[in-house]
Design an enzyme around this catalytic site. Structure first.
Site, PDB file in Angstrom:
ATOM      1  N   ASP A 219     -41.217  -9.550  10.862  1.00  0.00           N
ATOM      2  CA  ASP A 219     -39.836 -10.043  10.934  1.00  0.00           C
ATOM      3  C   ASP A 219     -39.704 -11.298  10.067  1.00  0.00           C
ATOM      4  O   ASP A 219     -40.702 -11.832   9.583  1.00  0.00           O
ATOM      5  CB  ASP A 219     -39.522 -10.348  12.405  1.00  0.00           C
ATOM      6  CG  ASP A 219     -38.062 -10.732  12.594  1.00  0.00           C
ATOM      7  OD1 ASP A 219     -37.211 -10.247  11.820  1.00  0.00           O
ATOM      8  OD2 ASP A 219     -37.778 -11.530  13.513  1.00  0.00           O
ATOM      9  N   GLU A 222     -37.659 -11.929   4.801  1.00  0.00           N
ATOM     10  CA  GLU A 222     -36.825 -11.880   3.567  1.00  0.00           C
ATOM     11  C   GLU A 222     -37.390 -12.780   2.464  1.00  0.00           C
ATOM     12  O   GLU A 222     -37.265 -12.405   1.298  1.00  0.00           O
ATOM     13  CB  GLU A 222     -35.383 -12.273   3.896  1.00  0.00           C
ATOM     14  CG  GLU A 222     -34.642 -11.268   4.743  1.00  0.00           C
ATOM     15  CD  GLU A 222     -35.089 -11.246   6.205  1.00  0.00           C
ATOM     16  OE1 GLU A 222     -35.714 -12.236   6.650  1.00  0.00           O
ATOM     17  OE2 GLU A 222     -34.845 -10.242   6.873  1.00  0.00           O
ATOM     18  N   ASP A 310     -30.490  -7.786  12.960  1.00  0.00           N
ATOM     19  CA  ASP A 310     -29.804  -8.249  14.166  1.00  0.00           C
ATOM     20  C   ASP A 310     -28.358  -7.765  14.217  1.00  0.00           C
ATOM     21  O   ASP A 310     -27.466  -8.366  13.621  1.00  0.00           O
ATOM     22  CB  ASP A 310     -29.829  -9.783  14.215  1.00  0.00           C
ATOM     23  CG  ASP A 310     -31.242 -10.301  14.350  1.00  0.00           C
ATOM     24  OD1 ASP A 310     -32.165  -9.482  14.501  1.00  0.00           O
ATOM     25  OD2 ASP A 310     -31.425 -11.533  14.295  1.00  0.00           O
TER      26      ASP A 310
END
Ligand code: GLC
Length: 656
Positions: A219, A222, A310
């Site tokens: 997670d 990015e 999310d």
């Protein structure tokens, strides 16, 4: 970036290989115009001519294909931010089994760690990880912990010490270590562009693998960082951060989009190497890694499944997850799905916990997405299947069971994706591109080419319009036949998701189990040599059923089986045939029997024959060589008297 454009006569795929911030505008600002650009780098453009399956085949030949995941990764997965203690995790597992809801994987979100330090366990809340993981394993659960890339800046923490000592972290252009805020506070970030850093990172997973984890959840990759603690996760001013690939240095802005891809590669290789073992025949093998990633670049499919990040427990986000995942599939990422049920509620001033109705509708739909995980944020109500009362529990159980019954169908479609890039979840335009009506449909989709799903995407809605592309379709719930092209209003009470099978469908079915690790005594005796139950709709069609050990890379060395199943219809005769295709000589012969359901018939057929021998019609449950007529379900069920063997196919002939 990858896009597929289509019109009535052709489709074309465009891949813009550029890791800078880039832009795509297809037909929006200016009709009939495709504009693309990037903040820097080369105009490195690939154009793939259609049709769509060829585009995907070519695009994934270039950027790579999803390797076949382990079977358990196709089961139901339950997550929450966070199950904070060992007791909580055990209670969730117990509840799944007590409520008879199938589930294969439980996730551990960031609170399992010691102060959010990656590759650690909190000593008071998870004191005995190996014991916990092995107890859960006995009950059919794998555990997937989260690993974020940010390494806490802490001079007493070995991962940070080592990373700093060996120059694994990103730096500023002046050579100083780059640091930024994430969950643990100040963090340093591995430079996954460097092969030696990928290797170092991969090796960090060894202990987790030895403790018994079933995969890794990547997670914040990015990467999401929050410079100066501003609360802003953007990357507008990262030109002062430097990365290296061992030969050249780049500004982070130029390679930002490669971060998650390179991290996933490191994780994949780390998990693979740590699970190396030797087969009974003395061959070296390893377990197929399972990784879930929030981010990626073209090629992420080689290493990880992707979830859509999310979302909120909103109907709009339920609806949006359909085109998002269809687009991911058409961009090579076959293994994808949303947080089913919706993740958070605090993205707006309003309370948006999942309502029982939203949860029920989302699970109904979610079981038909390639990746199936329910996840929910801190401060939301619990989102487990039993959290919404007995009625919703019954619905969730029914649909998750459906998912497990369809696993051989899914697994075969995943195998196809691993060979060709063709995604299991497809837009209608994929199969029916010549029908203009299908082009704009993003609230219906197909699983494979046979099964059409028409989810309910609005509250208080108990019927919906469904578009039927050309051909004959059968309503799974009431066995009605619908001839397309046409549109119909279809009933959808809360426990019913509109589902349709195309004429000529062949669906292999799996046993009713609570976990893929659970085998029936019959299967244990026979070895897992593929499905033994099939659902066929009369018409014309074929399907390649794939099976293997479900977990190791031995399938890459020929240890798998394929059976080509065909159905044809001539005049008033339907013939279904099973032809073994790939059948390794050392594999055990099939024993046992095939149970075959064939629909839809308006009246009982006259004769049912297998390999030239008439079968006997009986009442109740058929045994080998017998068949029964299920009047209300408009189908027959037959048990074939013999099983196919290499070089010998079997058939079932039904005369109306
Ligand atoms: C991010 C993830 C979410 C996770 C949370 C805490 O928001 O997208 O899935 O629960 O971080 O780790």
């Amino acid at each position: 970036e990858h896009a597929i454009l289509y019109n009535s006569t052709s489709s074309v795929g465009i891949f813009f290989a550029n890791a800078h911030r880039s832009y795509f505008d297809a037909d929006i600002s200016q009709p009939n115009m495709l504009t693309l650009g990037a903040d820097g780098g080369d105009l490195d453009l690939f154009i793939f001519p259609g049709p769509m399956d060829r585009i995907l085949e070519r695009y994934t030949a270039l950027t790579g294909r999803m390797p076949l995941p382990p079977l358990y990764a196709l089961g139901f997965q339950q997550s929450r931010y966070s199950y904070e203690t060992e007791e909580d995790v055990r209670a969730v597992a117990r509840n799944f089994r007590e409520n008879h809801v199938p589930c294969d994987i439980l996730y551990l979100d960031i609170d399992y760690m010691h102060g959010y330090r990656v590759f650690t366990w909190d000593p008071s809340r998870f004191p005995y990880p190996s014991r916990l993981l092995s107890d859960l394993k006995k009950d059919g659960f794998g555990v997937v912990p989260i690993i974020d890339p940010g390494v806490k800046v802490d001079s007493h923490y070995p991962v940070y010490q080592e990373g700093r000592r060996d120059a694994h972290f990103l730096t500023y252009t002046n050579g100083e270590e780059f640091q930024s805020q994430v969950w643990p506070g100040m963090c340093a970030f591995p430079d996954f562009l460097q092969p030696r850093t990928r290797q170092w990172w991969g090796q960090q997973h060894r202990t987790l693998v030895e403790q018994g984890i079933a995969g890794i959840w990547n997670d914040m990759n990015e990467p999401a960082w929050n410079r100066g603690g501003s609360g802003h996760y953007g990357h507008d001013n990262d030109a002062d951060v430097e990365q290296r690939d061992g030969i050249t240095s780049y500004s982070h802005s130029a390679v930002h989009n490669l971060y998650a891809l390179c991290e996933a590669q490191a994780t994949f290789e780390g998990l693979r190497d740590a699970s190396q073992m030797t087969t009974a025949e003395g061959r070296s093998t390893h377990l197929r890694p399972f990784i879930l990633s929030r981010s990626g670049f073209s090629g992420i499919q080689r290493y990880a499944a992707v979830w859509t990040g999310d979302n909120c427990s909103w109907w709009e986000h339920l609806a949006l997850s359909i085109p998002m995942c269809l687009n991911l599939g058409m961009s090579g990422v076959a293994f994808c799905g949303p947080d089913a049920g919706g993740f958070q509620h605090n993205a707006s001033p309003f309370q948006h916990n999942a309502s029982p109705e939203l949860y029920a509708r989302w699970i109904q739909m979610g079981v038909f997405f390639p990746f199936l995980r329910a996840h929910s944020a801190k401060n939301t109500h619990r989102h487990e299947p039993w959290s919404f009362g007995p009625d919703v529990l019954t619905i969730a159980r029914q649909y998750i069971e459906y998912r497990y019954r369809l696993l051989p169908y899914w697994y075969s479609l995943f195998h196809l994706a691993s060979q060709t890039g063709v995604p299991p979840m497809r837009p209608l335009v994929w199969e029916f591109g010549e029908d203009r009506e299908t082009w704009d449909i993003d609230d219906q989709f197909l699983v494979g080419s046979s099964l059409m799903v028409a989810p309910i995407i609005r509250p208080g809605t108990y019927e919906r319009r469904v578009y039927f592309p050309p051909g004959h379709w059968f309503d799974v719930w009431n066995q009605e036949e619908i001839v397309g092209p046409s549109s119909h209003l279809v009933a959808a009470p809360l426990n019913r998701l509109p589902l349709f099978l195309k004429a000529g469908s062949i669906i292999p079915l799996g046993p009713r189990v609570l976990s893929t690790a659970q085998q029936t005594p019959q299967e244990l005796a026979q070895g897992t040599d593929g499905p033994r139950e099939f659902f066929v709709i009369q018409g014309e069609g074929h399907f390649l059923v794939y099976s293997d050990d479900g977990k190791t890379d031995q399938c890459l060395h020929g240890a798998y089986r394929t059976i080509n199943i065909k159905v044809i219809r001539k005049e008033s005769v339907t013939r279904v045939s099973w032809n073994p295709e790939h059948w390794p000589s050392e594999a055990k012969m099939l024993s046992g029997s095939y149970l075959v359901h064939v629909g839809y018939y308006h009246q009982a057929p006259r004769r049912v024959i297998s390999d030239n021998h008439p079968l006997i019609q009986v009442q109740g449950h058929p045994n080998a060589g017998q068949w029964v007529w299920h009047e209300t379900e408009h189908r027959i069920s037959a048990v074939l008297p013999s099983m196919p063997t290499p070089g010998h196919s079997v058939d079932l002939v039904i005369e109306d």
